[in-house]
Design a protein around this motif. Structure first.
Motif, PDB file in Angstrom:
ATOM      1  N   ALA A 343      51.144  70.093  -0.159  1.00  0.00           N
ATOM      2  CA  ALA A 343      51.892  70.821  -1.184  1.00  0.00           C
ATOM      3  C   ALA A 343      53.402  70.667  -1.020  1.00  0.00           C
ATOM      4  CB  ALA A 343      51.512  72.302  -1.145  1.00  0.00           C
ATOM      5  N   LYS A 344      53.851  70.236   0.166  1.00  0.00           N
ATOM      6  CA  LYS A 344      55.284  70.068   0.434  1.00  0.00           C
ATOM      7  C   LYS A 344      55.798  68.666   0.115  1.00  0.00           C
ATOM      8  CE  LYS A 344      56.218  74.163   2.123  1.00  0.00           C
ATOM      9  NZ  LYS A 344      57.273  75.059   1.656  1.00  0.00           N
ATOM     10  N   GLY A 345      54.890  67.769  -0.320  1.00  0.00           N
ATOM     11  CA  GLY A 345      55.346  66.432  -0.664  1.00  0.00           C
ATOM     12  C   GLY A 345      54.511  65.341  -0.021  1.00  0.00           C
ATOM     13  N   ARG A 346      55.078  64.149   0.000  1.00  0.00           N
ATOM     14  CA  ARG A 346      54.379  62.973   0.520  1.00  0.00           C
ATOM     15  C   ARG A 346      55.330  62.197   1.418  1.00  0.00           C
ATOM     16  NH1 ARG A 346      50.634  58.606  -2.112  1.00  0.00           N
ATOM     17  NH2 ARG A 346      51.299  56.693  -1.048  1.00  0.00           N
ATOM     18  N   VAL A 347      54.799  61.709   2.538  1.00  0.00           N
ATOM     19  CA  VAL A 347      55.606  60.900   3.449  1.00  0.00           C
ATOM     20  C   VAL A 347      54.802  59.672   3.872  1.00  0.00           C
ATOM     21  CG1 VAL A 347      54.875  62.295   5.443  1.00  0.00           C
ATOM     22  CG2 VAL A 347      56.931  60.876   5.596  1.00  0.00           C
ATOM     23  N   GLU A 348      55.376  58.488   3.681  1.00  0.00           N
ATOM     24  CA  GLU A 348      54.731  57.247   4.094  1.00  0.00           C
ATOM     25  C   GLU A 348      55.115  56.945   5.534  1.00  0.00           C
ATOM     26  OE1 GLU A 348      55.665  54.166   1.323  1.00  0.00           O
ATOM     27  OE2 GLU A 348      54.657  55.188  -0.357  1.00  0.00           O
ATOM     28  N   GLU A 357      60.294  53.627   9.065  1.00  0.00           N
ATOM     29  CA  GLU A 357      61.163  54.778   9.201  1.00  0.00           C
ATOM     30  C   GLU A 357      60.825  55.818   8.129  1.00  0.00           C
ATOM     31  OE1 GLU A 357      65.272  53.887   9.256  1.00  0.00           O
ATOM     32  OE2 GLU A 357      65.144  52.538  10.988  1.00  0.00           O
ATOM     33  N   PHE A 358      60.894  57.087   8.507  1.00  0.00           N
ATOM     34  CA  PHE A 358      60.623  58.161   7.552  1.00  0.00           C
ATOM     35  C   PHE A 358      61.390  59.391   8.001  1.00  0.00           C
ATOM     36  CE2 PHE A 358      57.314  58.128  10.791  1.00  0.00           C
ATOM     37  CZ  PHE A 358      57.320  59.435  11.254  1.00  0.00           C
ATOM     38  N   SER A 359      61.482  60.348   7.125  1.00  0.00           N
ATOM     39  CA  SER A 359      62.174  61.585   7.435  1.00  0.00           C
ATOM     40  C   SER A 359      61.292  62.469   8.312  1.00  0.00           C
ATOM     41  CB  SER A 359      62.539  62.339   6.143  1.00  0.00           C
ATOM     42  OG  SER A 359      62.937  63.656   6.434  1.00  0.00           O
ATOM     43  N   GLU A 360      61.711  62.688   9.547  1.00  0.00           N
ATOM     44  CA  GLU A 360      60.947  63.555  10.444  1.00  0.00           C
ATOM     45  C   GLU A 360      60.902  64.980   9.900  1.00  0.00           C
ATOM     46  OE1 GLU A 360      59.150  62.914  12.952  1.00  0.00           O
ATOM     47  OE2 GLU A 360      59.809  60.983  13.800  1.00  0.00           O
ATOM     48  N   GLU A 361      61.984  65.386   9.240  1.00  0.00           N
ATOM     49  CA  GLU A 361      62.036  66.744   8.681  1.00  0.00           C
ATOM     50  C   GLU A 361      60.998  66.913   7.577  1.00  0.00           C
ATOM     51  OE1 GLU A 361      64.625  64.765   9.136  1.00  0.00           O
ATOM     52  OE2 GLU A 361      65.643  65.786  10.785  1.00  0.00           O
ATOM     53  N   LEU A 362      60.924  65.911   6.666  1.00  0.00           N
ATOM     54  CA  LEU A 362      59.931  65.973   5.593  1.00  0.00           C
ATOM     55  C   LEU A 362      58.519  65.911   6.160  1.00  0.00           C
ATOM     56  CD1 LEU A 362      59.035  65.968   2.646  1.00  0.00           C
ATOM     57  CD2 LEU A 362      59.372  63.473   2.623  1.00  0.00           C
ATOM     58  N   ALA A 363      58.322  65.020   7.123  1.00  0.00           N
ATOM     59  CA  ALA A 363      56.991  64.885   7.725  1.00  0.00           C
ATOM     60  C   ALA A 363      56.533  66.196   8.339  1.00  0.00           C
ATOM     61  CB  ALA A 363      57.011  63.777   8.775  1.00  0.00           C
ATOM     62  N   LEU A 364      57.455  66.886   9.019  1.00  0.00           N
ATOM     63  CA  LEU A 364      57.106  68.160   9.635  1.00  0.00           C
ATOM     64  C   LEU A 364      56.693  69.179   8.585  1.00  0.00           C
ATOM     65  CD1 LEU A 364      56.963  69.713  12.311  1.00  0.00           C
ATOM     66  CD2 LEU A 364      59.343  70.402  11.937  1.00  0.00           C
ATOM     67  N   GLU A 365      57.438  69.232   7.486  1.00  0.00           N
ATOM     68  CA  GLU A 365      57.107  70.171   6.415  1.00  0.00           C
ATOM     69  C   GLU A 365      55.748  69.843   5.801  1.00  0.00           C
ATOM     70  OE1 GLU A 365      58.758  72.965   5.365  1.00  0.00           O
ATOM     71  OE2 GLU A 365      59.835  72.585   7.242  1.00  0.00           O
ATOM     72  N   VAL A 366      55.509  68.553   5.550  1.00  0.00           N
ATOM     73  CA  VAL A 366      54.237  68.129   4.963  1.00  0.00           C
ATOM     74  C   VAL A 366      53.073  68.487   5.875  1.00  0.00           C
ATOM     75  CG1 VAL A 366      52.849  66.101   4.341  1.00  0.00           C
ATOM     76  CG2 VAL A 366      55.222  66.284   3.555  1.00  0.00           C
ATOM     77  N   LEU A 367      53.230  68.247   7.173  1.00  0.00           N
ATOM     78  CA  LEU A 367      52.119  68.403   8.114  1.00  0.00           C
ATOM     79  C   LEU A 367      51.924  69.837   8.593  1.00  0.00           C
ATOM     80  CD1 LEU A 367      52.566  65.164  10.238  1.00  0.00           C
ATOM     81  CD2 LEU A 367      50.971  65.589   8.371  1.00  0.00           C
ATOM     82  N   LYS A 368      52.820  70.734   8.239  1.00  0.00           N
ATOM     83  CA  LYS A 368      52.635  72.141   8.586  1.00  0.00           C
ATOM     84  C   LYS A 368      51.747  72.881   7.595  1.00  0.00           C
ATOM     85  CE  LYS A 368      56.694  73.412  11.350  1.00  0.00           C
ATOM     86  NZ  LYS A 368      57.943  74.218  11.363  1.00  0.00           N
ATOM     87  N   GLU A 369      51.466  72.255   6.461  1.00  0.00           N
ATOM     88  CA  GLU A 369      50.664  72.908   5.427  1.00  0.00           C
ATOM     89  C   GLU A 369      49.203  73.074   5.869  1.00  0.00           C
ATOM     90  OE1 GLU A 369      51.620  74.099   2.073  1.00  0.00           O
ATOM     91  OE2 GLU A 369      53.289  74.207   3.481  1.00  0.00           O
ATOM     92  N   PRO A 370      48.506  74.067   5.334  1.00  0.00           N
ATOM     93  CA  PRO A 370      47.114  74.309   5.736  1.00  0.00           C
ATOM     94  C   PRO A 370      46.117  73.275   5.209  1.00  0.00           C
ATOM     95  CG  PRO A 370      47.770  75.851   4.030  1.00  0.00           C
ATOM     96  CD  PRO A 370      49.010  75.130   4.444  1.00  0.00           C
ATOM     97  N   GLU A 371      46.522  72.485   4.201  1.00  0.00           N
ATOM     98  CA  GLU A 371      45.647  71.432   3.673  1.00  0.00           C
ATOM     99  C   GLU A 371      46.463  70.149   3.515  1.00  0.00           C
ATOM    100  OE1 GLU A 371      43.177  70.607  -0.418  1.00  0.00           O
ATOM    101  OE2 GLU A 371      42.878  72.548   0.585  1.00  0.00           O
ATOM    102  N   ILE A 372      46.006  69.081   4.149  1.00  0.00           N
ATOM    103  CA  ILE A 372      46.742  67.817   4.189  1.00  0.00           C
ATOM    104  C   ILE A 372      45.820  66.675   3.792  1.00  0.00           C
ATOM    105  CG2 ILE A 372      48.062  66.238   5.665  1.00  0.00           C
ATOM    106  CD1 ILE A 372      48.397  68.743   7.564  1.00  0.00           C
ATOM    107  N   GLU A 373      46.346  65.753   3.022  1.00  0.00           N
ATOM    108  CA  GLU A 373      45.626  64.533   2.680  1.00  0.00           C
ATOM    109  C   GLU A 373      46.174  63.378   3.518  1.00  0.00           C
ATOM    110  OE1 GLU A 373      45.329  63.642  -1.531  1.00  0.00           O
ATOM    111  OE2 GLU A 373      45.798  65.735  -1.969  1.00  0.00           O
ATOM    112  N   THR A 374      45.287  62.628   4.130  1.00  0.00           N
ATOM    113  CA  THR A 374      45.653  61.390   4.805  1.00  0.00           C
ATOM    114  C   THR A 374      45.219  60.245   3.894  1.00  0.00           C
ATOM    115  OG1 THR A 374      45.404  62.340   7.008  1.00  0.00           O
ATOM    116  CG2 THR A 374      45.316  59.945   6.838  1.00  0.00           C
ATOM    117  N   LEU A 375      46.178  59.503   3.391  1.00  0.00           N
ATOM    118  CA  LEU A 375      45.922  58.462   2.404  1.00  0.00           C
ATOM    119  C   LEU A 375      45.973  57.102   3.092  1.00  0.00           C
ATOM    120  CD1 LEU A 375      48.252  59.887  -0.383  1.00  0.00           C
ATOM    121  CD2 LEU A 375      45.820  60.384   0.010  1.00  0.00           C
TER     122      LEU A 375
END
Length: 405
Positions: A343-348, A357-375
């Motif tokens: 729900a917080k976004g998508r990070v490749e 390279e990716f935003s560690e800050e965005l990745a942390l926000e994305v991965l803290k959510e209770p439901e995550i998709e691994t694509l």
């Protein structure tokens, strides 16, 4: 097709109930469930592939060899597996239920879940069966779902309304499962009922098809249990012409059964022992279904991937690549892309098989959510598959270290 309320009693002609009869010492935990149809049903099921099987599976397989059944009785607390009198106790459960319901023992599906090894006492079941029968209700799905729980933290129900042969039909189920969850079935019990009319042989095929797409695509901890049972009862009360061939009606039936199974499978993964996150693994771009499912199962089963998700660590991407590599699937690792989405976004995190390279800050926000998709995109075709899992937390060890106490 639409999701509705009602669980295992959503379909016409089914009632259910549950109560505490005394198998468990904790009187606040129900431990006996009953599901009954008002008419004979087509019956089919699939079971654990573990060579060590609970006695109830042996008895149930024998009872539904003719493809017919009327009722389900299930206890929690003791698995009736590896017990010296297991078959005797499973058969006794059938006799107790049949006597109370005015049926034959071979009309009963029997199941158990709980601690492996101890002998199952029949006295509490026999003493509680009349009260359990009296509790049967068209609104009794939740009571039954609660009574089959072990380490589950929430009861699990799902139901759908669909059209078959010009008739409106209903299908719903309950399940339990939290630990010892792994493909080749899981530590799960699932009972689905429907008022659709379908030939038992086709029902068996539909059950296997749905299980392969749902319950055989979940993993919590890598342990395949002993009592796993996915059972479907179809009583024909919807009034449709019986499905006897692989027609459009059969396809609609399989779609409904898979939808119910997928909803319940996701509930089980989300409720994994100690889990804090549901992880949905979506593999796309595969050359065939076997490859897609093999990759999805491997990544979802990885202990390292699960641990990384617990820490909200985007290194789960590298660990996912590792799991793809040992999965046994024939893939071109230089074509693989991996991303995380919530729900917080998508990070490749992986492109053409290499970390980017990716935003560690965005990745942390994305991965803290209770439901995550691994694509995971393999870029080798147009076939896709899903698997369902969770993170691995400290609480998993605590729960299983103190399972009996």
């Amino acid at each position: 097709m639409e999701f509705i309320k009602g669980g295992v009693t959503a379909a016409k002609g089914f009632s259910a109930g549950g109560l505490h009869c005394g198998i468990r010492k904790n009187k606040t935990k129900p431990d006996l469930a009953l599901i009954l149809s008002d008419r004979e049903c087509a019956a089919a099921g699939v079971y654990t592939r573990n060579l060590v099987k609970g006695a109830p599976i042996t008895v149930t397989q024998r009872n539904i060899a003719d493809g017919r059944a009327w009722a389900v009785i299930c206890n929690s607390g003791i698995a009736n597996t590896c017990a010296p009198d297991g078959l005797e106790k499973a058969e006794a459960m059938c006799r107790v239920a049949a006597s109370a319901l005015g049926l034959k023992p071979e009309d009963i599906i029997v199941a158990s879940t709980g601690v492996i090894g101890p002998s199952l006492p029949i006295e509490p079941i026999a003493n509680g069966i009349e009260e359990l029968k009296a509790s049967l209700s068209g609104e009794g799905s939740l009571a039954a779902a609660t009574a089959i729980m072990t380490t589950d933290t929430v009861p699990k129900e799902a139901a759908v309304k669909f059209t078959v042969g010009g008739k409106t039909a209903y299908m719903g189920g309950i399940s339990k499962g939290s630990g010892m969850i792994h493909p080749n079935m899981a530590t799960m019990l699932c009972f689905v009922t429907t008022d659709c009319a379908i030939d038992p042989a086709l029902l068996q095929k539909a059950v296997k098809t749905a299980a392969d797409a749902t319950f055989n695509m979940i993993s919590v901890d890598g342990d395949t249990s002993t009592n796993d049972t996915f059972m479907v009862l179809a009583n024909g009360a919807a009034g449709n012409v019986e499905i006897t061939e692989e027609s459009e009606d059969y396809a609609a039936f399989v779609e409904a059964l898979t939808a119910v199974g997928r909803r319940l499978a996701m509930m089980m993964a989300k409720d994994g022992e100690g889990a804090s996150r549901l992880i949905i693994y979506r593999v796309s771009g595969a050359p065939d279904l076997e490859t897609a499912r093999t990759v999805a199962r491997a990544v979802s089963s990885s202990t390292l991937v699960k641990a990384a998700f617990f820490g909200a660590d985007a290194n789960a991407g590298g660990r996912a690549m590792c799991a793809v590599g040992y999965s046994g699937a024939r893939v071109d690792v230089e074509k693989i892309d991996i991303a995380f989405k919530s729900a917080k976004g998508r990070v490749e995190v992986v492109k053409f098989g290499l970390g980017i390279e990716f935003s560690e800050e965005l990745a942390l926000e994305v991965l803290k959510e209770p439901e995550i998709e691994t694509l995971i995109d393999l870029h080798m075709g147009d076939v896709s598959a899903e698997a369902y899992g969770c993170d691995l937390t400290y609480d998993y060890v605590k729960i299983n270290a103190d399972y009996r106490t």
